[in-house]
Motif scaffolding. Structure first.
Motif, PDB file in Angstrom:
ATOM      1  N   PRO A   1     -48.577-127.701 -13.914  1.00 12.62           N
ATOM      2  CA  PRO A   1     -47.429-128.258 -13.264  1.00 12.62           C
ATOM      3  C   PRO A   1     -47.268-128.745 -13.057  1.00 12.62           C
ATOM      4  O   PRO A   1     -49.085-129.724 -12.563  1.00 12.62           O
ATOM      5  CB  PRO A   1     -47.014-127.567 -13.104  1.00 12.62           C
ATOM      6  CG  PRO A   1     -47.959-126.807 -11.856  1.00 12.62           C
ATOM      7  CD  PRO A   1     -48.987-126.851 -12.800  1.00 12.62           C
ATOM      8  N   ARG A   2     -46.825-130.881 -12.933  1.00 12.49           N
ATOM      9  CA  ARG A   2     -46.937-131.701 -12.485  1.00 12.49           C
ATOM     10  C   ARG A   2     -46.930-131.649 -10.299  1.00 12.49           C
ATOM     11  O   ARG A   2     -46.619-130.553 -10.396  1.00 12.49           O
ATOM     12  CB  ARG A   2     -46.542-133.083 -12.555  1.00 12.49           C
ATOM     13  CG  ARG A   2     -46.390-133.149 -13.504  1.00 12.49           C
ATOM     14  CD  ARG A   2     -45.223-134.967 -13.932  1.00 12.49           C
ATOM     15  NE  ARG A   2     -46.042-135.892 -15.496  1.00 12.49           N
ATOM     16  CZ  ARG A   2     -45.882-135.432 -16.356  1.00 12.49           C
ATOM     17  NH1 ARG A   2     -45.294-134.264 -16.734  1.00 12.49           N
ATOM     18  NH2 ARG A   2     -46.190-136.101 -17.264  1.00 12.49           N
ATOM     19  N   ALA A   3     -47.682-131.775  -9.196  1.00 12.47           N
ATOM     20  CA  ALA A   3     -47.493-131.813  -8.268  1.00 12.47           C
ATOM     21  C   ALA A   3     -45.474-131.974  -7.961  1.00 12.47           C
ATOM     22  O   ALA A   3     -45.989-133.100  -8.863  1.00 12.47           O
ATOM     23  CB  ALA A   3     -48.436-132.918  -7.982  1.00 12.47           C
ATOM     24  N   THR A   4     -45.583-130.916  -6.927  1.00  9.31           N
ATOM     25  CA  THR A   4     -44.697-131.204  -6.364  1.00  9.31           C
ATOM     26  C   THR A   4     -44.272-132.120  -4.673  1.00  9.31           C
ATOM     27  O   THR A   4     -43.615-132.813  -4.609  1.00  9.31           O
ATOM     28  CB  THR A   4     -43.755-129.991  -5.818  1.00  9.31           C
ATOM     29  OG1 THR A   4     -44.254-129.256  -5.263  1.00  9.31           O
ATOM     30  CG2 THR A   4     -43.511-129.103  -7.531  1.00  9.31           C
ATOM     31  N   GLY A   5     -45.469-131.808  -4.238  1.00 10.81           N
ATOM     32  CA  GLY A   5     -45.437-132.494  -3.206  1.00 10.81           C
ATOM     33  C   GLY A   5     -44.878-131.717  -2.256  1.00 10.81           C
ATOM     34  O   GLY A   5     -45.107-132.627  -0.612  1.00 10.81           O
ATOM     35  N   LYS A   6     -44.228-130.990  -2.227  1.00  7.55           N
ATOM     36  CA  LYS A   6     -43.887-130.285  -1.565  1.00  7.55           C
ATOM     37  C   LYS A   6     -44.775-129.607  -0.143  1.00  7.55           C
ATOM     38  O   LYS A   6     -45.592-128.715  -0.577  1.00  7.55           O
ATOM     39  CB  LYS A   6     -42.642-128.987  -2.346  1.00  7.55           C
ATOM     40  CG  LYS A   6     -41.392-129.776  -2.662  1.00  7.55           C
ATOM     41  CD  LYS A   6     -40.284-130.154  -1.857  1.00  7.55           C
ATOM     42  CE  LYS A   6     -39.407-130.723  -3.024  1.00  7.55           C
ATOM     43  NZ  LYS A   6     -38.296-131.605  -2.322  1.00  7.55           N
ATOM     44  N   ARG A   7     -44.012-129.570   1.354  1.00  2.00           N
ATOM     45  CA  ARG A   7     -45.290-128.613   1.567  1.00  2.00           C
ATOM     46  C   ARG A   7     -44.863-127.416   1.522  1.00  2.00           C
ATOM     47  O   ARG A   7     -43.616-126.741   1.433  1.00  2.00           O
ATOM     48  CB  ARG A   7     -45.195-128.765   3.535  1.00  2.00           C
ATOM     49  CG  ARG A   7     -45.267-130.071   3.695  1.00  2.00           C
ATOM     50  CD  ARG A   7     -46.761-130.405   3.575  1.00  2.00           C
ATOM     51  NE  ARG A   7     -47.681-129.222   4.793  1.00  2.00           N
ATOM     52  CZ  ARG A   7     -47.461-129.902   5.727  1.00  2.00           C
ATOM     53  NH1 ARG A   7     -47.382-130.739   5.889  1.00  2.00           N
ATOM     54  NH2 ARG A   7     -48.194-128.949   6.162  1.00  2.00           N
TER      55      ARG A   7
ATOM     56  N   GLY B   1     -56.710-137.064  -6.065  1.00  2.00           N
ATOM     57  CA  GLY B   1     -55.559-135.951  -6.599  1.00  2.00           C
ATOM     58  C   GLY B   1     -55.443-134.454  -5.892  1.00  2.00           C
ATOM     59  O   GLY B   1     -54.468-133.986  -6.125  1.00  2.00           O
ATOM     60  N   LEU B   2     -57.622-133.940  -6.003  1.00  2.00           N
ATOM     61  CA  LEU B   2     -57.295-132.806  -5.384  1.00  2.00           C
ATOM     62  C   LEU B   2     -56.830-133.249  -4.099  1.00  2.00           C
ATOM     63  O   LEU B   2     -56.552-132.102  -3.464  1.00  2.00           O
ATOM     64  CB  LEU B   2     -59.108-132.787  -5.744  1.00  2.00           C
ATOM     65  CG  LEU B   2     -59.624-131.403  -5.155  1.00  2.00           C
ATOM     66  CD1 LEU B   2     -58.256-129.926  -5.400  1.00  2.00           C
ATOM     67  CD2 LEU B   2     -61.106-131.461  -5.223  1.00  2.00           C
ATOM     68  N   LEU B   3     -57.655-133.921  -3.156  1.00  2.00           N
ATOM     69  CA  LEU B   3     -57.332-134.430  -1.677  1.00  2.00           C
ATOM     70  C   LEU B   3     -55.867-134.379  -1.742  1.00  2.00           C
ATOM     71  O   LEU B   3     -54.736-133.295  -0.924  1.00  2.00           O
ATOM     72  CB  LEU B   3     -57.234-135.685  -1.360  1.00  2.00           C
ATOM     73  CG  LEU B   3     -57.519-135.455   0.143  1.00  2.00           C
ATOM     74  CD1 LEU B   3     -58.275-134.449   0.827  1.00  2.00           C
ATOM     75  CD2 LEU B   3     -57.999-136.649   0.249  1.00  2.00           C
ATOM     76  N   HIS B   4     -54.507-134.740  -2.558  1.00  2.00           N
ATOM     77  CA  HIS B   4     -53.299-134.800  -2.469  1.00  2.00           C
ATOM     78  C   HIS B   4     -52.493-133.357  -2.266  1.00  2.00           C
ATOM     79  O   HIS B   4     -51.699-133.142  -1.787  1.00  2.00           O
ATOM     80  CB  HIS B   4     -53.053-136.191  -3.324  1.00  2.00           C
ATOM     81  CG  HIS B   4     -52.402-137.318  -2.342  1.00  2.00           C
ATOM     82  ND1 HIS B   4     -52.418-138.507  -3.601  1.00  2.00           N
ATOM     83  CD2 HIS B   4     -53.136-137.765  -1.238  1.00  2.00           C
ATOM     84  CE1 HIS B   4     -53.495-139.489  -2.617  1.00  2.00           C
ATOM     85  NE2 HIS B   4     -53.608-139.104  -1.551  1.00  2.00           N
ATOM     86  N   GLY B   5     -53.061-133.030  -3.478  1.00  2.00           N
ATOM     87  CA  GLY B   5     -52.928-131.379  -4.099  1.00  2.00           C
ATOM     88  C   GLY B   5     -52.750-130.396  -2.857  1.00  2.00           C
ATOM     89  O   GLY B   5     -52.158-129.423  -2.563  1.00  2.00           O
ATOM     90  N   SER B   6     -54.171-130.376  -2.288  1.00  2.00           N
ATOM     91  CA  SER B   6     -54.767-129.703  -1.598  1.00  2.00           C
ATOM     92  C   SER B   6     -53.356-129.686  -0.325  1.00  2.00           C
ATOM     93  O   SER B   6     -53.609-128.052   0.451  1.00  2.00           O
ATOM     94  CB  SER B   6     -56.196-129.668  -0.745  1.00  2.00           C
ATOM     95  OG  SER B   6     -56.757-129.366  -1.594  1.00  2.00           O
ATOM     96  N   GLN B   7     -52.627-130.676   0.491  1.00  4.67           N
ATOM     97  CA  GLN B   7     -51.958-130.813   1.701  1.00  4.67           C
ATOM     98  C   GLN B   7     -53.234-130.196   2.739  1.00  4.67           C
ATOM     99  O   GLN B   7     -52.223-129.293   3.877  1.00  4.67           O
ATOM    100  CB  GLN B   7     -51.108-130.257   1.058  1.00  4.67           C
ATOM    101  CG  GLN B   7     -49.504-130.969   0.082  1.00  4.67           C
ATOM    102  CD  GLN B   7     -49.038-129.652  -0.006  1.00  4.67           C
ATOM    103  OE1 GLN B   7     -48.657-128.980   0.823  1.00  4.67           O
ATOM    104  NE2 GLN B   7     -47.672-131.028  -1.430  1.00  4.67           N
ATOM    105  N   ALA B   8     -54.285-130.298   2.880  1.00  4.98           N
ATOM    106  CA  ALA B   8     -55.091-130.152   3.606  1.00  4.98           C
ATOM    107  C   ALA B   8     -54.777-130.231   5.199  1.00  4.98           C
ATOM    108  O   ALA B   8     -54.062-131.567   5.787  1.00  4.98           O
ATOM    109  CB  ALA B   8     -56.240-130.398   3.584  1.00  4.98           C
ATOM    110  N   ASP B   9     -54.867-129.607   6.048  1.00  7.06           N
ATOM    111  CA  ASP B   9     -55.161-129.248   7.606  1.00  7.06           C
ATOM    112  C   ASP B   9     -55.724-129.661   8.365  1.00  7.06           C
ATOM    113  O   ASP B   9     -56.033-130.676   9.249  1.00  7.06           O
ATOM    114  CB  ASP B   9     -54.061-128.060   7.874  1.00  7.06           C
ATOM    115  CG  ASP B   9     -52.823-127.322   7.691  1.00  7.06           C
ATOM    116  OD1 ASP B   9     -51.934-127.702   7.698  1.00  7.06           O
ATOM    117  OD2 ASP B   9     -53.501-126.689   6.140  1.00  7.06           O
TER     118      ASP B   9
END
Lengths: 333, 333
Positions: free
Chosen positions: A130-136, A234-242
């Motif tokens: 899928p494309r990323a959703t950006g949703k937490r 892209g990996l960092l954005h999708g990871s939504q890292a704390d």
């Protein structure tokens, strides 16, 4: 992509340990899942595992034969065919990170179709990402990021996952490259996905989890790399890292194989990674700095660790020689 | 990927101009290369071009039929088959940006093999793209970058290339998306390449050129977009831009379709883009800000342009309504 464990590690006729990094990585990080090794005549690599042929391994419970060596050119030599076919006939999946698609090995696809074994090319991403959703999403995540490629991001994530589990924390290593996928038994090679789906793949790699669950996510490339930074971002954005762990080699002045590109300073790297990470997780913070001190003596390593920790104000460690209590506390704090 | 011009524009039975953006874009930006239009019964789009069937278009010199409309779902309807086959039988290449691979249209591949016509899916990147080298190459380059997707990066690049050529400057529009590729007759859809090759594709898109040659490079996505920033970064690194044009829609508060993600401020966007661009071209500078003021009256547009120009200290323009002398001078200065 979920691999079937345990593994029989195939070492071919390799004699150079540097060409067997995958096999050693699996032995070191997935020991309970490696039940044997198998070699061809002339092979000189010894992992210290029981020697067994595919049929014996299958009888002992193995479910996959993993190609643990990288021949020159990264291709599967024709003379490996009979052993690979014997393995699928014994019911073992074949797991490969080499360039040659397994289905192009003559006779292997039909043998696999007959026995029901799978041919798994771990470089090949799943279809229909899928494309990323950006949703937490729930759960906690730590991303390994680096001042360059190939300086210990995977081993840092593995060591942290092991240390956290050792403290009873619910933690998983999440793989984004081929060796990592073999170790974890799951994952996606993010550098092989279609560009539009990098962040989407990253969202799949560390899916929604229990609120107190931790993912330790293998990094790829570097934001400071002229060829691979897009994958890294892209990996960092999708990871939504704390949390971010900045990985660095204190002796490296320029990117490996890219002499025109200097390695960035630690503070510069921290700032850019934090800005990028905060797009999808505004609470992202730096929680540690991981140094690859493998080429330094104890005193030099200690000095480098103290200097890096002082500069960034977070615990500094080498995952292969330091105690990890402080950084684990920093991650969870 | 080089397309064969001139074009016959195929409009199907479409009646909604919003579904014919590709056709209008080609008419507006490649007028000398569009020699006719062809429609199916019920079609209501009129580009003002001569109506001709494929055979007549081929006789008039056309070399490709371009699918200029996007049906619901982005797929090629079965009933288009006979006209597409007639076109390849007349010797025309078929050029498509739709999801359906042209070779899956029944009968089309064999007809094309017979006539020698090519089936060109512009979404599909070339095979064997190289990894980026990061090495500087001669020629000058301007990259369009944006605070979001879909706010005029392509038209900005097209308008600047046209204005510069009008002043006798050796300048080319370089395409990175499907409509741009059709307009330029060449290019690579960077969002469709394998992640490891984004920057490498970008290096191919604006190749080494004469020292005084200018490339105006279509942008993709945004560094502030949670799904597509990886593509944006790789494209920017491979472009090795000397100048950046920041593209922005003053009325947009949040990313289109991503209500959780605010549009960044102009100065924030400038700073991040410049930092990223300077990795591969330390001399990169901001040379203009392009506003999409299509939904604003003259007074509001003027005020927005003045404000943006003042904030960033570079010429502000709307490529569809402003004179471009100042920004061209800024680019070349």
């Amino acid at each position: 992509m979920v691999l079937h464990m345990p593994y029989l590690l195939f070492l071919g006729e390799e004699t150079n340990p540097l060409k067997a990094k995958t096999a050693f990585g699996l032995r070191d990080w997935s020991a309970p899942d490696c039940i044997g090794q198998t070699r061809l005549p002339g092979g000189g690599i010894d992992l210290g595992l029981p020697e067994m042929d595919p049929a014996a391994a299958a009888a002992a419970g193995a479910r996959s034969l993993v190609i643990g060596v990288t021949p020159v050119g990264g291709r599967i030599p024709a003379h490996w065919g009979p052993l690979l076919i014997a393995a699928v006939e014994a019911g073992l999946d074949i797991v490969s990170g080499l360039h040659t698609p397994l289905e192009l090995v003559p006779g292997l696809a039909s043998a696999a179709a007959h026995s029901g074994a799978r041919l798994v090319d771990v470089r090949r991403p799943p279809d229909n990402l899928p494309r990323a959703t950006g949703k937490r999403r729930s759960g906690k995540r730590v991303a390994m990021v680096g001042t360059d490629c190939a300086l210990g991001k995977k081993y840092t994530a593995l060591a942290l996952a092991r240390a956290m589990r050792g403290q009873g924390v619910d933690a998983d290593f999440r793989a984004t490259g081929q060796t990592g996928i073999m170790i974890a038994g799951a994952g996606i090679a993010v550098d092989a996905v279609i560009a539009d789906f990098i962040a989407g793949a990253a969202e799949c790699i560390s899916p929604e989890a229990a609120p107190e669950h931790w993912d330790l996510i293998e990094g790829q490339g570097s934001l400071f790399h002229p060829a691979y930074a897009g994958v890294t971002l892209g990996l960092l954005h999708g990871s939504q890292a704390d949390g971010l762990i900045l990985c660095h080699d204190p002796l490296r002045t320029h990117l490996v194989s890219w002499p025109d590109y200097p390695v960035p300073g630690l503070a510069v790297a921290r700032d850019l990674y934090l800005q990028a990470a905060r797009l999808t997780n505004p609470g992202a913070r730096l929680v540690g700095v991981s140094l690859n001190t493998s080429a330094m003596d104890d005193a030099a390593a200690q000095e480098a660790l103290e200097r890096a920790g002082r500069e960034l104000g977070v615990p500094a460690f080498d995952p292969m020689r330091s105690r990890l209590d402080q950084v684990v506390a920093s991650i969870m704090g």
